[in-house]
Scaffold this motif. Structure first.
Motif, mmCIF file in Angstrom:
data_model
loop_
_atom_site.group_PDB
_atom_site.id
_atom_site.type_symbol
_atom_site.label_atom_id
_atom_site.label_comp_id
_atom_site.label_asym_id
_atom_site.label_seq_id
_atom_site.Cartn_x
_atom_site.Cartn_y
_atom_site.Cartn_z
ATOM 1 N N ASP B 306 0.851 -1.184 0.000
ATOM 2 C CA ASP B 306 0.000 0.000 0.000
ATOM 3 C C ASP B 306 0.887 1.235 0.000
ATOM 4 O O ASP B 306 2.114 1.129 0.109
ATOM 5 C CB ASP B 306 -0.938 -0.021 1.216
ATOM 6 C CG ASP B 306 -2.263 0.689 0.934
ATOM 7 O OD1 ASP B 306 -2.298 1.539 0.030
ATOM 8 O OD2 ASP B 306 -3.251 0.400 1.624
ATOM 9 N N SER B 307 0.252 2.387 -0.120
ATOM 10 C CA SER B 307 1.015 3.630 -0.169
ATOM 11 C C SER B 307 0.282 4.714 0.604
ATOM 12 O O SER B 307 -0.925 4.899 0.434
ATOM 13 C CB SER B 307 1.182 4.067 -1.621
ATOM 14 O OG SER B 307 1.517 5.449 -1.674
ATOM 15 N N LEU B 310 -2.014 7.415 -1.104
ATOM 16 C CA LEU B 310 -3.344 7.158 -1.660
ATOM 17 C C LEU B 310 -4.442 7.614 -0.703
ATOM 18 O O LEU B 310 -4.347 7.417 0.514
ATOM 19 C CB LEU B 310 -3.513 5.660 -1.943
ATOM 20 C CG LEU B 310 -2.464 5.052 -2.888
ATOM 21 C CD1 LEU B 310 -2.669 3.545 -3.010
ATOM 22 C CD2 LEU B 310 -2.536 5.713 -4.254
ATOM 23 N N ALA B 311 -5.491 8.201 -1.281
ATOM 24 C CA ALA B 311 -6.597 8.702 -0.460
ATOM 25 C C ALA B 311 -7.235 7.575 0.340
ATOM 26 O O ALA B 311 -7.582 7.736 1.510
ATOM 27 C CB ALA B 311 -7.645 9.371 -1.351
ATOM 28 N N GLY B 312 -7.390 6.408 -0.285
ATOM 29 C CA GLY B 312 -8.037 5.291 0.395
ATOM 30 C C GLY B 312 -7.245 4.794 1.590
ATOM 31 O O GLY B 312 -7.788 4.195 2.508
ATOM 32 N N PHE B 313 -5.942 5.064 1.578
ATOM 33 C CA PHE B 313 -5.092 4.634 2.692
ATOM 34 C C PHE B 313 -5.432 5.393 3.969
ATOM 35 O O PHE B 313 -5.366 4.853 5.063
ATOM 36 C CB PHE B 313 -3.624 4.846 2.323
ATOM 37 C CG PHE B 313 -2.648 4.400 3.376
ATOM 38 C CD1 PHE B 313 -2.239 3.081 3.425
ATOM 39 C CD2 PHE B 313 -2.130 5.288 4.309
ATOM 40 C CE1 PHE B 313 -1.333 2.658 4.392
ATOM 41 C CE2 PHE B 313 -1.230 4.874 5.278
ATOM 42 C CZ PHE B 313 -0.835 3.549 5.314
ATOM 43 N N ARG B 315 -8.410 6.958 4.461
ATOM 44 C CA ARG B 315 -9.847 7.042 4.713
ATOM 45 C C ARG B 315 -10.212 6.319 6.009
ATOM 46 O O ARG B 315 -9.772 5.204 6.247
ATOM 47 C CB ARG B 315 -10.626 6.428 3.548
ATOM 48 C CG ARG B 315 -12.129 6.555 3.691
ATOM 49 C CD ARG B 315 -12.848 5.917 2.503
ATOM 50 N NE ARG B 315 -14.274 6.114 2.610
ATOM 51 C CZ ARG B 315 -15.078 5.328 3.329
ATOM 52 N NH1 ARG B 315 -14.592 4.289 3.972
ATOM 53 N NH2 ARG B 315 -16.363 5.592 3.407
ATOM 54 N N TYR B 321 -11.433 11.857 5.877
ATOM 55 C CA TYR B 321 -10.088 11.731 5.311
ATOM 56 C C TYR B 321 -9.167 12.685 6.065
ATOM 57 O O TYR B 321 -9.112 13.868 5.751
ATOM 58 C CB TYR B 321 -10.109 12.090 3.819
ATOM 59 C CG TYR B 321 -10.904 11.126 2.953
ATOM 60 C CD1 TYR B 321 -10.250 10.154 2.207
ATOM 61 C CD2 TYR B 321 -12.288 11.183 2.886
ATOM 62 C CE1 TYR B 321 -10.964 9.261 1.416
ATOM 63 C CE2 TYR B 321 -13.012 10.298 2.108
ATOM 64 C CZ TYR B 321 -12.346 9.340 1.368
ATOM 65 O OH TYR B 321 -13.056 8.464 0.585
#
Ligand code: SF4
Ligand code: SF4
Ligand code: SF4
Lengths: 525, 391
Positions: B306-307, B310-313, B315, B321
């Motif tokens: 993962d990174s 990233l927005a999803g990381f 969330r 966020y």
């Protein structure tokens, strides 16, 4: 506990990313995707979709076995041969009763060129003229340029497309050109990254980009555009006025140019993909064969009626979709990484891909088409070449804002990937593009924060979006990337919002469904 | 520098590698087209000789993605797969920047960075412990290499079992661990103590690489000036939002970085369940979401790379966020690469100078370009256009 996947072989196999038209080359190290450094397109970089491509191999959504239902009963696992035989005999019966033109075939840009030819062969064997793909989107006939054109360009005009979403490798080259001091001008409404970084941003409302670009283009400008124009009903004007030697229409999906090459577009007497859904819904098309696509993503209501209206629907796909769920027979397809074959790259060149991973299901879409064609006999031999696509007249013009309806509703091109069935079968890319779908499950409209303030509404509130035809309730998302004066609808709400606002039309030029930009207003609930 | 140094002829080293390949999995550089990949090889002769490095970082052998951590049936309960022991791996030819990166990952996954050996990551550590590292000092670095800026190379003092340097004739071997000493004992008959001449040749070669870097390379990790700007919070909002505009959130910089350790853990039905998202529904239970109460079937707990970009990381459950813009997430990333605070916590910079983020960045904001922008901000120069240097 050890769960490391043991890489047994030393081979490095090169496949293509199954998503956008950039056509990146990647390797799969076990199930982990990496870009190829020496590949002239990829040059060591992928976007998140490509980086996530390995997650597809063992996705929970993989279709690994055949399923079938006898009308009405739930789908149940069935031996592959039984399901294939059942499909062939149902199709033979429908053809005998209603004639070959009662069967329609929906192809997909994520099949190899060889498979697309097999699908054309299947249409020929059945004797039906109805063969098209929803993923044809705004493909228009015309020459392709390559990344070299960007390296050599003296000036670049990007028209109405957010390249960072649509075509990341082209975006990268355009940024590099900017770094070299090449003037890059952007024509469009919304503030994508290029709009802000470009030398000049020519702001025009959605639907008005082509006329602005024609005025702005300098003789040696390289003109870059993509299907957003066509999806807003501007396919005809774009084709006729933006085409030319310095113009590159960037394909959206991996083998979209292959569709063109294999003659997968409405033929003489044949229906376009969207029209097939309409005819099936009306009970006039009796069978639908869907390969590697999910019509429910863009058009859930129409697809549901079409699947209901048809007597028989076969879906062949590597991943489970709502189309598969609603089909009578589901056959397992394969991912590009599990296939060898040819793709047409964005520059029109032929690219060979290798089997980069053992096929999980042991069947591919092309193989299904070949087997069905053999079973349905009819005319042997390869299908005759289809005539080139003949574009029709321009569609209706976009609306202009009025005092009563001061905003222009359009599709939000940045949400393209949230409707892609393969993105939905990854974990990481899905998480990124589905974030807003999770936050606003009932759909949304995106407006500029200043517009929200003026309207007295806040992020998350429910509003009524309406045109002179009608309206619908949606949540508001505020985002500075939406141009003031626009109301942007995500791609997965295309059908619902388009129907309510009177924006969903069939473009007579390209024979694709479009969202004609409509004048709207937003009312507080 | 380790005190034990040996010399081996090219043939002797080849013999040693062949012996190791016969009893363990030997992983080394192989060539396909113009690119180099680290793959298992049957024998030393299969290894490619002239290479700089692979784009795939060695961490993929220790943190494979996706990694199946557990499998369970519902209703019923959890069943963790019985521990297959990871294979014994021998890496030949990995570079110093990656040895340094692996050392940093090991400090993280062993719990050392947080002083908590009890939270060590079992699968990572099991694989790390079954690995032997025979690194090879770079003598002809790539245009993107910057290890000299980060104490990441071209040679290291520690982190390897053996560190090899190719000499005009044969190899100089430095021993860096107990595992390395076992190897020297075992292969004593193939080794000779290194002589003064060989040590001098090695020192000369390494000094040559460093000098050539300073003279010819246009890329730097400006760790001093940039570190100061990040650590003291002296970079304005606009600096980060400008970076955010260039980042397309591909995650590539973290996926290839030998030190980045972000990962995601999800529960999902086992592969090929063909479970569908609920029609028209929001986030389905799979993949990636919590398994719904009352769910039935076989599920897997999967770890993926993962990174933090990233927005999803970032969330949160419920949809907030905390680092809402890409620019804010860029700030976190570079704080974890260059800040003094990070160095104080982890012991080293979060960058070993491998240059991979320069190669993979679609937006032209590799660490060289970003640290240059930070330096420009410190000295008040107009921000350099990173695209000009982008890969
Ligand atoms: S740029 Fe396109 S082809 Fe390349 S990784 Fe992204 S989606 Fe795939
Ligand atoms: S930050 Fe970039 S140069 Fe530094 S170690 Fe990571 S990938 Fe390599
Ligand atoms: S590689 Fe570049 S574009 Fe990709 S996430 Fe990292 S900074 Fe952003």
């Amino acid at each position: 506990m050890s769960t490391a996947l043991a890489p047994a072989d030393t081979a490095v196999n090169l496949t293509a990313c199954p998503f956008c038209g950039s056509g990146c080359t990647l390797t799969l190290a076990d199930a982990e995707a990496f870009p190829v450094l020496g590949d002239p397109v990829t040059r060591g970089a992928l976007c998140l979709r490509g980086w996530s491509a390995g997650e597809l191999l063992d996705s929970p959504l993989r279709v690994l076995s055949a399923r079938m239902r006898i009308r009405g009963s739930p789908l149940a696992k069935a031996p592959l041969e039984t399901a294939l035989d059942h499909a062939a005999s149902r199709l033979a019966a429908i053809r005998a009763k209603h004639g070959p033109a009662s069967i329609g075939i929906l192809a997909s840009a994520r099949l190899t060129l060889e498979e697309l030819h097999l699908l054309a062969g299947l249409a020929h064997a059945i004797g039906t003229p109805h063969l098209d793909a929803l993923q044809r989107l705004g493909t228009v006939p015309g020459p392709s340029l390559g990344l070299d054109a960007i390296a050599l360009a003296q000036g670049i005009l990007v028209v109405g497309t957010d390249l960072s979403v649509r075509h990341p490798q082209v975006h990268r080259r355009v940024l590099q050109a900017l770094g070299r001091g090449v003037p890059v001008r952007f024509v469009g409404a919304n503030a994508g990254p290029l709009a802000t970084l470009a030398t000049e941003w020519i702001r025009r409302l959605p639907g008005r980009e082509v006329e602005a670009a024609v005025l702005a283009a300098r003789p040696d400008d390289l003109v870059l555009w993509s299907s957003e124009l066509a999806l807003h009903g501007q396919g005809g004007p774009a084709l006729r006025r933006l085409g030319g030697a310095h113009s590159w229409r960037l394909p959206d999906f991996v083998n979209q140019l292959g569709l063109q090459e294999a003659g997968i577009h409405p033929r003489a007497g044949g229906l376009a993909a969207y029209e097939m859904l309409q005819r099936a819904a009306a009970g006039q098309l009796k069978a639908l064969l869907v390969f590697a696509d999910d019509p429910f993503e863009f058009f859930p209501a129409l697809a549901a009626r079409a699947f209901q209206g048809a007597e028989f629907v076969l879906v062949t796909d590597a991943v489970a979709t709502r189309a598969a769920e609603a089909a009578d027979v589901v056959l397992p397809g394969s991912l590009l990484a599990e296939k060898a074959g040819t793709l047409l790259a964005a520059d029109g060149s032929r690219r060979a891909i290798e089997v980069a991973h053992v096929a999980r299901a042991g069947m591919s879409e092309g193989e299904v088409a070949r087997r069905l064609a053999a079973a349905l006999g009819g005319k042997a031999g390869p299908a005759p070449r289809a005539a080139a696509f003949a574009p029709g007249p321009d569609g209706a013009a976009p609306d202009a804002p009025t005092p009563d309806y001061p905003l222009i509703a359009a599709l939000d091109g940045a949400t393209l990937w949230s409707t892609h069935p393969l993105v939905g079968a990854t974990v990481t890319a899905r998480r990124e593009v589905w974030g807003p779908r999770t936050d606003f499950p009932d759909g949304w409209v995106t407006i500029h924060p200043a517009a929200a303030k003026a309207l007295g509404v806040r992020h998350g509130w429910t509003v009524r979006l309406e045109s002179d035809c009608g309206g619908l309730l949606l949540a508001v998302r505020t985002d500075p990337h939406a141009a003031p004066g626009t109301a942007l609808v995500p791609m997965h709400c295309w059908e619902r919002a388009g129907t309510a606002l009177g924006a969903l039309e069939v473009d007579p030029c390209l024979r694709i469904p479009v969202f004609r930009p409509r004048a709207v207003r937003i009312g507080r609930q | 520098m380790s005190d034990a140094r040996y010399w081996a002829s090219a043939a002797a080293l080849e013999g040693i590698l062949d012996r190791l390949a016969a009893e363990r999995t030997l992983i080394g550089p192989v060539r396909r087209g113009g690119d180099v990949y680290f793959r298992p090889v049957q024998r030393a002769a299969d290894l490619c000789r002239d290479y700089v490095n692979a784009l795939e970082p060695p961490k993929r052998w220790f943190l494979p993605t996706p990694e199946r951590l557990a499998r369970y049936r519902l209703p019923g309960g959890v069943s963790v797969p019985g521990g297959d022991t990871p294979r014994e791996l021998v890496f030949f030819g990995i570079r110093s920047c990656d040895v340094a990166g692996l050392a940093q990952l090991t400090r993280f996954f062993s719990g050392e960075t947080v002083g908590r050996p009890d939270v060590a990551d079992g699968p990572f550590m099991a694989r790390r412990e079954r690995t032997t590292i025979l690194s090879v000092v770079c003598q002809d670095p790539a245009e993107t290499c910057m290890c000299v800026c980060c104490k990441g190379g071209p040679a290291l003092d520690a982190g390897y079992d053996w560190q090899l340097t190719a000499l005009t004739s044969g190899w100089l071997i430095e021993v860096g661990s107990a595992k390395g000493r076992e190897l020297t004992t075992r292969f004593a008959s193939s080794l000779a103590p290194a002589g003064e001449r060989q040590l001098a040749e090695q020192a000369g070669r390494i000094a040559g690489v460093v000098e050539s870097f300073h003279r010819h390379s246009t890329r730097r990790v400006q760790s001093m000036a940039a570190g100061r700007m990040v650590s003291q919070g002296r970079l304005p909002e606009a600096f980060w939002s400008a970076l955010g505009e260039r980042c397309v959130e591909c995650g590539g910089c973290a996926f290839v970085c030998p030190t980045c350790n972000c990962f995601n853990v999800v529960d999902a039905p086992e592969a090929g369940s063909g479970v569908l998202p609920p029609a028209g529904g929001p986030e389905p239970a799979v993949p990636g979401g919590p398994v719904a109460t009352g769910a039935e079937g076989t599920f897997e707990r999967i770890r993926l790379r993962d990174s933090c970009q990233l927005a999803g990381f970032v969330r949160q459950y419920g949809g907030s966020y905390p680092r809402a813009t890409c620019g804010e997430r860029c700030r976190t990333r570079f704080f974890h690469k260059l800040s003094w605070q990070f160095v104080a916590r982890v012991g080293t910079l979060g960058c070993t100078g491998c240059g991979r983020c320069v190669q993979v960045c679609l937006g032209g904001i590799g660490i060289d370009a970003v640290s240059q922008r930070m330096t420009d901000a410190l000295v008040g120069a107009p921000a350099a256009a990173p695209a000009a240097k982008g890969a």
